[in-house]
Write an enzyme that holds these catalytic residues in place. Structure first.
Site, PDB file in Angstrom:
ATOM      1  N   GLU A   9     -14.691 -31.175  17.277  1.00  0.00           N
ATOM      2  CA  GLU A   9     -14.388 -32.466  17.909  1.00  0.00           C
ATOM      3  C   GLU A   9     -13.331 -32.314  18.999  1.00  0.00           C
ATOM      4  OE1 GLU A   9     -11.385 -34.764  16.803  1.00  0.00           O
ATOM      5  OE2 GLU A   9     -11.033 -34.007  14.777  1.00  0.00           O
ATOM      6  N   LYS A  34     -10.187 -42.423  23.488  1.00  0.00           N
ATOM      7  CA  LYS A  34     -10.624 -41.903  22.194  1.00  0.00           C
ATOM      8  C   LYS A  34     -11.896 -42.653  21.819  1.00  0.00           C
ATOM      9  CE  LYS A  34      -9.014 -42.281  17.428  1.00  0.00           C
ATOM     10  NZ  LYS A  34      -7.835 -42.573  16.606  1.00  0.00           N
ATOM     11  N   SER A  73     -11.352 -45.896   8.863  1.00  0.00           N
ATOM     12  CA  SER A  73     -11.985 -45.146   9.956  1.00  0.00           C
ATOM     13  C   SER A  73     -13.507 -45.157   9.857  1.00  0.00           C
ATOM     14  CB  SER A  73     -11.501 -43.700   9.932  1.00  0.00           C
ATOM     15  OG  SER A  73     -12.209 -42.950  10.881  1.00  0.00           O
ATOM     16  N   ALA A  74     -14.134 -45.262  11.027  1.00  0.00           N
ATOM     17  CA  ALA A  74     -15.601 -45.169  11.097  1.00  0.00           C
ATOM     18  C   ALA A  74     -16.080 -43.764  10.763  1.00  0.00           C
ATOM     19  CB  ALA A  74     -16.076 -45.571  12.496  1.00  0.00           C
ATOM     20  N   ASP A  75     -15.146 -42.807  10.667  1.00  0.00           N
ATOM     21  CA  ASP A  75     -15.533 -41.449  10.247  1.00  0.00           C
ATOM     22  C   ASP A  75     -16.281 -41.494   8.913  1.00  0.00           C
ATOM     23  OD1 ASP A  75     -14.097 -40.592  12.429  1.00  0.00           O
ATOM     24  OD2 ASP A  75     -12.618 -39.431  11.301  1.00  0.00           O
ATOM     25  N   LYS A 109      -6.153 -37.376   7.341  1.00  0.00           N
ATOM     26  CA  LYS A 109      -4.821 -37.455   7.944  1.00  0.00           C
ATOM     27  C   LYS A 109      -3.799 -37.861   6.879  1.00  0.00           C
ATOM     28  CE  LYS A 109      -6.409 -40.111  11.581  1.00  0.00           C
ATOM     29  NZ  LYS A 109      -6.359 -40.860  12.849  1.00  0.00           N
TER      30      LYS A 109
HETATM   31  N1  PSU Z   1      -6.553 -36.116  11.987  1.00  0.00           N
HETATM   32  C1  PSU Z   1      -5.406 -35.757  12.610  1.00  0.00           C
HETATM   33  N2  PSU Z   1      -5.265 -36.056  13.931  1.00  0.00           N
HETATM   34  C2  PSU Z   1      -6.257 -36.697  14.634  1.00  0.00           C
HETATM   35  C3  PSU Z   1      -7.460 -37.063  13.981  1.00  0.00           C
HETATM   36  C4  PSU Z   1      -7.552 -36.755  12.655  1.00  0.00           C
HETATM   37  O1  PSU Z   1      -4.499 -35.213  11.979  1.00  0.00           O
HETATM   38  O2  PSU Z   1      -6.080 -36.944  15.823  1.00  0.00           O
HETATM   39  C5  PSU Z   1      -8.548 -37.774  14.749  1.00  0.00           C
HETATM   40  C6  PSU Z   1      -9.935 -37.258  14.377  1.00  0.00           C
HETATM   41  O3  PSU Z   1     -10.657 -37.096  15.581  1.00  0.00           O
HETATM   42  C7  PSU Z   1     -10.519 -38.392  13.562  1.00  0.00           C
HETATM   43  C8  PSU Z   1      -9.879 -39.593  14.204  1.00  0.00           C
HETATM   44  O4  PSU Z   1     -11.919 -38.438  13.626  1.00  0.00           O
HETATM   45  O5  PSU Z   1      -8.547 -39.163  14.422  1.00  0.00           O
HETATM   46  C9  PSU Z   1      -9.961 -40.840  13.351  1.00  0.00           C
HETATM   47  O6  PSU Z   1      -9.513 -41.907  14.098  1.00  0.00           O
HETATM   48  P1  PSU Z   1      -9.682 -43.426  13.564  1.00  0.00           P
HETATM   49  O7  PSU Z   1      -8.773 -43.509  12.366  1.00  0.00           O
HETATM   50  O8  PSU Z   1      -9.196 -44.259  14.710  1.00  0.00           O
HETATM   51  O9  PSU Z   1     -11.110 -43.613  13.237  1.00  0.00           O
HETATM   52 MN    MN Z   2      -8.848 -47.244  12.649  1.00  0.00          MN
END
Ligand code: PSU
Ligand code: MN
Length: 303
Positions: free
Chosen positions: A25, A86, A140-142, A159
């Site tokens: 990614e 992002k 997260s949408a992950d 995270k």
């Molecule tokens: N974990 C980290 N730093 C990051 C991310 C994850 O320690 O920058 C990133 C990854 O790309 C993950 C994204 O997919 O943050 C998730 O963001 P969000 O919570 O906005 O969906």
């Molecule tokens: Mn979010």
């Protein structure tokens, strides 16, 4: 869709010859790590994959074109340009429409990799359920993307600033299999283990591959998370991490930091509190995960 995508030559060749590929990614480059460490990590992750005989495909968006296999110049743009967006799955098509330079999260990287059936993917930590989810509904949408796509995702947890227990539960709800490589418990990103017992531990790469092959036969259209602990020499203690997080949350509240600015603020604050130890751990786990993904993909395609 395919005409919006530019695939580099080595990735294209690996796809047509059915050779091992590992997707990477790009949000960790633009938003996860400071410059110039971000460039170093991006390059070293690619090398870690290649050293295992697999092809690395870093995914991102340059000038509105989706790229599979970013060049060194592309990586530099995402690492340096402060306006890089992002992109997750909700704002993906808008970024193409606006011809942006954008980095892809776990969610959108998986969606793109899946179009070309690239199964293996390595990252540091996935997104998940945020600590104050009851007030913000920030999840997260992950997690959804992992359940909508069929990928093998190598990571060191979610995270650290997230609610790791809730994240673990939600993964189960979404039918995502959670296994460890030499890990019985879900790792806590910067530290080696949380209290969350994984669905299984595998001590051998070949065992993981046999298991993945069974999943292919069963046609389970869900991703599998393969957890890999932060390398020992850079692993931190949970009690220290928890303290740094608490302190940083307090400072964020005092400074009225919220919304999109909160995560980068916290990560930066925690790193200051830890005397740069969290950054070091972060860098080493990302490269170690790319290395494991390289090994897994090679074994998978040769067995
Ligand atoms: N974990 C980290 N730093 C990051 C991310 C994850 O320690 O920058 C990133 C990854 O790309 C993950 C994204 O997919 O943050 C998730 O963001 P969000 O919570 O906005 O969906
Ligand atoms: Mn979010």
């Amino acid at each position: 869709m395919k005409n919006l995508i530019k695939i580099n030559k080595s990735v294209q060749e690996a796809i047509s010859l059915n050779k091992p590929i590992v997707a990477l990614e790009s949000t960790l480059i633009s938003h996860g790590l400071p410059y110039p460490d971000n460039i170093k990590v991006a390059k070293e992750s690619i090398m870690a994959v290649q050293d295992n005989g697999a092809v690395a495909a870093t995914i991102g968006i340059i000038n509105g074109k989706i790229k599979i296999g970013l060049s060194e110049e592309d990586i530099e743009i995402l690492a340096k340009d402060k306006n890089v967006q992002k992109v997750s799955n909700h704002n993906f098509s808008l970024s193409i429409y606006k011809k942006q330079n954008a980095s892809t999260t776990v969610a959108s990287t998986l969606s793109i990799a899946s179009i070309f059936n690239i199964k293996f993917f390595a990252t540091g930590g996935i997104g998940g359920v945020h600590l104050n989810v009851d007030k913000t509904y920030d999840i997260s949408a992950d997690l959804h993307s992992l359940s909508e796509n069929t990928n093998y995702v190598i990571c060191s947890g979610a995270k650290s600033i997230l609610d790791l227990n809730k994240t673990f539960e939600l993964l189960e709800t979404l039918s995502i299999t959670r296994v460890g490589y030499k890990a019985n418990y879900m790792p806590g990103f910067w530290y080696p283990e949380t209290d969350n017992k994984l669905d299984n531990n595998f001590d051998q790469i070949s065992e993981i591959c046999s298991f993945l092959k069974i999943n292919e036969k069963m046609k389970r259209n869900k991703s599998i998370l393969i957890f890999n602990k932060v390398p020992k020499e850079n692993a931190l203690k949970k009690v220290n991490v928890d303290n740094w997080i608490k302190k940083s949350i307090k400072i964020a509240k005092e400074n009225k930091i919220s919304g999109k600015d909160l995560t980068p603020f916290l990560i930066n604050e925690i790193n200051k509190e830890s005397n740069n130890q969290t950054l070091k751990a972060n860098i080493s786990l990302i490269i170690s995960n790319a290395d494991l993904a390289g090994k897994l993909s090679r074994e998978f395609f040769s067995s």
